[in-house]
Design a protein around this motif. Structure first.
Motif, PDB file in Angstrom:
ATOM      1  N   TYR A  40       0.852  -1.181   0.000  1.00 20.60           N
ATOM      2  CA  TYR A  40       0.000   0.000   0.000  1.00 20.60           C
ATOM      3  C   TYR A  40       0.894   1.240   0.000  1.00 20.60           C
ATOM      4  CZ  TYR A  40      -4.011   2.938   0.984  1.00 20.60           C
ATOM      5  OH  TYR A  40      -5.000   3.887   0.886  1.00 20.60           O
ATOM      6  N   ASP A  41       0.707   2.088  -1.000  1.00 15.91           N
ATOM      7  CA  ASP A  41       1.555   3.277  -1.162  1.00 15.91           C
ATOM      8  C   ASP A  41       0.778   4.524  -0.753  1.00 15.91           C
ATOM      9  OD1 ASP A  41       3.028   1.326  -2.354  1.00 15.91           O
ATOM     10  OD2 ASP A  41       3.047   2.224  -4.356  1.00 15.91           O
ATOM     11  N   LEU A  42       1.283   5.217   0.248  1.00  9.72           N
ATOM     12  CA  LEU A  42       0.633   6.447   0.711  1.00  9.72           C
ATOM     13  C   LEU A  42       1.216   7.663  -0.015  1.00  9.72           C
ATOM     14  CD1 LEU A  42       0.628   5.422   4.433  1.00  9.72           C
ATOM     15  CD2 LEU A  42      -1.431   6.061   3.152  1.00  9.72           C
ATOM     16  N   PRO A  43       0.465   8.742  -0.104  1.00  9.49           N
ATOM     17  CA  PRO A  43       0.974   9.937  -0.787  1.00  9.49           C
ATOM     18  C   PRO A  43       2.224  10.524  -0.120  1.00  9.49           C
ATOM     19  CG  PRO A  43      -1.394  10.127  -0.372  1.00  9.49           C
ATOM     20  CD  PRO A  43      -0.925   8.909   0.348  1.00  9.49           C
ATOM     21  N   THR A  44       2.485  10.150   1.122  1.00 11.55           N
ATOM     22  CA  THR A  44       3.665  10.660   1.831  1.00 11.55           C
ATOM     23  C   THR A  44       4.951   9.967   1.390  1.00 11.55           C
ATOM     24  OG1 THR A  44       3.235   9.025   3.544  1.00 11.55           O
ATOM     25  CG2 THR A  44       2.367  11.246   3.912  1.00 11.55           C
ATOM     26  N   GLY A  45       4.835   8.987   0.496  1.00 15.09           N
ATOM     27  CA  GLY A  45       6.022   8.231   0.077  1.00 15.09           C
ATOM     28  C   GLY A  45       6.273   7.022   0.961  1.00 15.09           C
ATOM     29  N   THR A  46       5.344   6.746   1.866  1.00 16.22           N
ATOM     30  CA  THR A  46       5.455   5.560   2.715  1.00 16.22           C
ATOM     31  C   THR A  46       4.780   4.378   2.008  1.00 16.22           C
ATOM     32  OG1 THR A  46       5.230   7.017   4.614  1.00 16.22           O
ATOM     33  CG2 THR A  46       4.987   4.656   5.028  1.00 16.22           C
ATOM     34  N   LYS A  47       5.482   3.250   1.961  1.00 19.48           N
ATOM     35  CA  LYS A  47       4.928   2.060   1.326  1.00 19.48           C
ATOM     36  C   LYS A  47       5.019   0.902   2.312  1.00 19.48           C
ATOM     37  CE  LYS A  47       6.425   3.799  -3.152  1.00 19.48           C
ATOM     38  NZ  LYS A  47       7.088   3.551  -4.448  1.00 19.48           N
ATOM     39  N   ILE A  48       3.884   0.281   2.569  1.00 15.27           N
ATOM     40  CA  ILE A  48       3.839  -0.809   3.544  1.00 15.27           C
ATOM     41  C   ILE A  48       3.477  -2.086   2.797  1.00 15.27           C
ATOM     42  CG2 ILE A  48       2.746  -1.632   5.668  1.00 15.27           C
ATOM     43  CD1 ILE A  48       1.898   1.417   6.016  1.00 15.27           C
ATOM     44  N   GLY A  49       4.295  -3.138   2.976  1.00 19.97           N
ATOM     45  CA  GLY A  49       4.050  -4.357   2.214  1.00 19.97           C
ATOM     46  C   GLY A  49       4.172  -5.614   3.039  1.00 19.97           C
ATOM     47  N   ALA A 108       7.512  -8.917   5.874  1.00 19.30           N
ATOM     48  CA  ALA A 108       6.827  -7.622   5.981  1.00 19.30           C
ATOM     49  C   ALA A 108       7.880  -6.547   5.836  1.00 19.30           C
ATOM     50  CB  ALA A 108       6.127  -7.492   7.329  1.00 19.30           C
ATOM     51  N   TYR A 109       7.517  -5.430   5.222  1.00 21.97           N
ATOM     52  CA  TYR A 109       8.516  -4.371   5.021  1.00 21.97           C
ATOM     53  C   TYR A 109       7.850  -3.010   4.977  1.00 21.97           C
ATOM     54  CZ  TYR A 109       6.909  -4.727   0.185  1.00 21.97           C
ATOM     55  OH  TYR A 109       6.117  -4.757  -0.930  1.00 21.97           O
ATOM     56  N   LEU A 110       8.670  -2.012   5.176  1.00 19.09           N
ATOM     57  CA  LEU A 110       8.215  -0.628   5.110  1.00 19.09           C
ATOM     58  C   LEU A 110       9.252   0.165   4.310  1.00 19.09           C
ATOM     59  CD1 LEU A 110       6.597   1.480   7.831  1.00 19.09           C
ATOM     60  CD2 LEU A 110       8.551   2.430   6.664  1.00 19.09           C
ATOM     61  N   ILE A 111       8.771   0.878   3.329  1.00 22.40           N
ATOM     62  CA  ILE A 111       9.653   1.711   2.504  1.00 22.40           C
ATOM     63  C   ILE A 111       9.266   3.165   2.755  1.00 22.40           C
ATOM     64  CG2 ILE A 111      10.208   2.384   0.120  1.00 22.40           C
ATOM     65  CD1 ILE A 111       9.469  -0.609  -0.610  1.00 22.40           C
ATOM     66  N   GLN A 112      10.262   4.012   2.955  1.00 20.88           N
ATOM     67  CA  GLN A 112       9.993   5.445   3.068  1.00 20.88           C
ATOM     68  C   GLN A 112      10.842   6.178   2.049  1.00 20.88           C
ATOM     69  OE1 GLN A 112       7.664   7.303   5.044  1.00 20.88           O
ATOM     70  NE2 GLN A 112       8.331   8.734   3.433  1.00 20.88           N
ATOM     71  N   GLU A 113      10.159   6.753   1.053  1.00 23.18           N
ATOM     72  CA  GLU A 113      10.878   7.555   0.063  1.00 23.18           C
ATOM     73  C   GLU A 113      11.088   8.948   0.639  1.00 23.18           C
ATOM     74  OE1 GLU A 113       9.076   7.465  -3.785  1.00 23.18           O
ATOM     75  OE2 GLU A 113       9.337   5.296  -3.987  1.00 23.18           O
ATOM     76  N   LEU A 114      12.270   9.494   0.405  1.00 23.32           N
ATOM     77  CA  LEU A 114      12.571  10.830   0.919  1.00 23.32           C
ATOM     78  C   LEU A 114      12.018  11.877  -0.045  1.00 23.32           C
ATOM     79  CD1 LEU A 114      16.229  10.278   2.168  1.00 23.32           C
ATOM     80  CD2 LEU A 114      14.077   9.834   3.344  1.00 23.32           C
ATOM     81  N   PRO A 115      11.412  12.952   0.500  1.00 23.82           N
ATOM     82  CA  PRO A 115      10.781  13.953  -0.365  1.00 23.82           C
ATOM     83  C   PRO A 115      11.816  14.890  -0.989  1.00 23.82           C
ATOM     84  CG  PRO A 115      10.515  14.565   1.932  1.00 23.82           C
ATOM     85  CD  PRO A 115      11.237  13.261   1.934  1.00 23.82           C
TER      86      PRO A 115
END
Lengths: 108, 490
Positions: B373-382, B416-423
């Motif tokens: 699930y990709d949030l507009p904040t650049g956070t992706k939870i899988g 399980a993983y969490l991705i955070q893209e930097l803005p």
């Protein structure tokens, strides 16, 4: 390897049949392969875009109007960019070349 | 002559006298415009020529850097250790292997050069090493066949050293005969295929690549593909792929080895954001016993797989990506056994997923599913799950997992993983990004021999029951990996 050759031949036949069924443009459509020189799209909510393509064979530029959501999404998130080569079909509607098929040329 | 007419004649005469220089001025002006037009056209031609020659017109450069830290732990139960074909197995006590921190550097450089119309060359150079080591010893710990040694097709995909190697290089001829047909030959993009790109935060696959559940190996080979323009099947394409996994060489009177080859057929009837469907059939011929010291060839294998991948936009505040893949593997042993250390070495007594005189073929199966699930904040939870049966045997040794390729596991794997893209504003390309990734993998092995095609699997719970269940590799019952990455994509 005989079985392998048979599998390859069968697969080639399937591909040729699919190509024959799918590769024909309608009479009122024009087909071209061109490189995108410019994309005009007005923001993330845009419902239409204009792509300028330079025909790889004739070197002429053609403006293509794109309406379909799948292609617009690719413009918006830059999966299709200026410089990409496109296989395109379009038809003329009200003086505009409206895309009916717009896809990066296949290959890997 | 009446006066008005005389006046008109006089005016006409005056006008014509005055008009002559005016016309000359207009002609001069037109000449200037014509000259300017010619100059502009010439300038445009020169600009176009310069553009055509500029690097950006024919060369694309990209790549990535990844720092990764893993914390690994596992559990080996009591088992019998195989000690050779003529000696009795010995009882080995269980233990818990552990590595608190394993850090790696990976750098990739991607090049794509358009050589002539319709022909391009693509290359990916790759360096992958462990912090503080110039060998692969820290990750070749002796638990799994795919991590016991570096293979031709895993080089660059498991950490080795600081050498920048050619991971991929291939030439592609597009638009053959003006049709949407392509031919591509070289070291293939046959690693990291769909849907494994989802957890890697990679690009959606195009016409290249292979289904990740069946194949993850850097093959030298070729592809012939077609992408027909069928309105009802957007994005459809099909291709035939060939790869050589082992070259037997010239041989001699005593050399009975054949080349090891793989033939595949892929059909993707739909490839859109909301739905991508892929079917794959592969056949492997003359499967080697040990790719780095081929002593014998154990038979053939078939693989069949189907995959679904979907990205739905604006599901709540974000986008939802989901996938499911299923696969079958079928062995056709030829009665040969693996040799322990190449030609002339002792017979191990084990064949293609069989032991001793057994020549039975076995079918394995696997399922692989996941969500992101990709949030507009650049956070992706899988989250992902895969299960492999007793005889499941894909060709995945180049997978990006530290313990062993999780998709080749005979048992269950949870991740399980969490991705955070930097803005941060992209500079090198539209798609440039920087992100961090935190993840957790848990392996629950049901049978031994994950990712090993030599010898019959044994149920983990039966390992200590009999010396007949002896193992060459220390068999893990469970394993976990907590990892974090810092990644930059150009």
């Amino acid at each position: 390897m005989k079985r392998a050759a048979a599998v390859v031949l069968a697969a080639v036949r399937v591909m040729l049949v699919v190509l024959a069924l799918g590769g024909v443009a309608r009479a009122d459509e024009t087909k071209m392969v061109g490189v995108i020189t410019k994309i005009d799209i007005a923001g993330q909510d845009a419902k239409v875009a204009t792509a300028t393509l330079r025909d790889v064979k004739t070197d002429k530029t053609v403006e293509i109007t794109v309406h379909d959501d799948l292609t617009l999404d690719k413009f918006k998130d830059h999966r299709i960019n200026e410089g990409d080569e496109i296989r395109c079909r379009y038809e003329v509607k009200k003086g505009k070349n409206v895309s009916t098929y717009f896809r990066k040329t296949a290959g890997c | 002559m009446p006066r008005p007419i005389a006046a008109l004649l006089a005016l006409t005469a005056l006008t014509s006298l005055a008009g002559a220089p005016l016309a000359r001025a207009e002609d001069a002006q037109q000449q200037k415009i014509d000259d300017l037009t010619k100059k502009v056209e010439a300038l445009e031609q020169r600009v176009k020529k310069d553009e055509d020659k500029s690097l950006s017109h024919w060369l694309t450069i990209g790549g990535d850097y990844r720092f990764r830290i893993d914390s690994l732990g596992g559990s080996v139960p009591n088992y019998y250790q195989y000690t050779g074909p003529t000696s009795m197995p010995v009882a080995a006590p269980g233990f818990d292997p552990k590595n608190d921190t394993l850090m790696t550097n990976r750098f990739g450089l991607n090049l794509k050069a358009k050589a002539t119309q319709d022909v391009s060359i693509s290359a990916r150079l790759l360096m992958y090493k462990v912090f503080g080591m110039e060998t692969s010893a820290p990750v070749n710990a002796g638990f799994f066949a795919d991590r016991m040694q570096t293979l031709d097709g895993t080089i660059g995909h498991v950490p080795i050293d600081n050498t920048l190697r050619v991971d991929q290089v291939y030439a592609t001829w597009n638009n053959i005969g003006g049709q949407p047909i392509w031919f591509s030959v070289g070291r293939r993009p046959s690693t990291g295929g769909s849907p494994t790109h989802v957890r890697q935060n990679g690009d959606r696959p195009g016409n290249g690549g292979v289904p990740g559940l069946l194949v993850d190996y850097a093959f030298d080979g070729m592809t012939l593909g077609v992408a027909p323009e069928i309105d009802a099947l957007p994005g459809a394409f099909g291709k035939i792929c060939y790869g050589r996994g082992f070259e037997a060489g010239y041989g001699s009177g005593s050399n009975s080895l054949n080349d090891t080859e793989m033939l595949g057929f892929q059909l993707v009837p739909v490839d859109t954001d909301p739905l991508r469907i892929d079917f794959q059939y592969n056949r492997g011929f003359n499967i080697f016993d040990n790719p780095n010291a081929v002593g014998n060839q154990l038979g053939d294998m078939d693989w069949i797989g189907v995959g679904l991948l979907s990205t739905l936009k604006k599901v709540g505040p974000g986008n939802l990506t989901s996938f499911a893949s299923g696969g079958l593997s079928m062995t056709h042993p030829n009665g040969n056994h693996a040799l322990l250390a190449g030609a002339g070495s002792p017979d191990s007594g084990a064949g293609l997923l069989v032991n001793g005189p057994d020549t039975s073929g076995h079918t394995g199966w696997s399922v692989y599913a996941g969500l992101r699930y990709d949030l507009p904040t650049g956070t992706k939870i899988g989250a992902e799950y895969n299960h492999g049966s007793e005889f499941w045997m894909p060709f995945d040794p180049a997978a990006d997992d530290m313990w062993t390729s999780k998709l080749g596991t005979r048992g269950n794997v949870y991740e399980a993983y969490l991705i955070q893209e930097l803005p941060l504003q992209p500079i090198s390309s539209f798609n440039a990004k920087t992100f961090v990734r935190l993840g957790y993998q848990y392996y629950d092995f049901t049978y031994t021999g994950s990712n090993n095609w030599v010898g019959a699997p044994v149920k983990i719970s039966d390992l200590a029951a009999s010396p007949m269940n002896a193992q060459m590799f220390a068999p893990l019952k469970s394993a976990h990996d907590i990892y974090a990455t810092f990644e930059v994509k150009l």
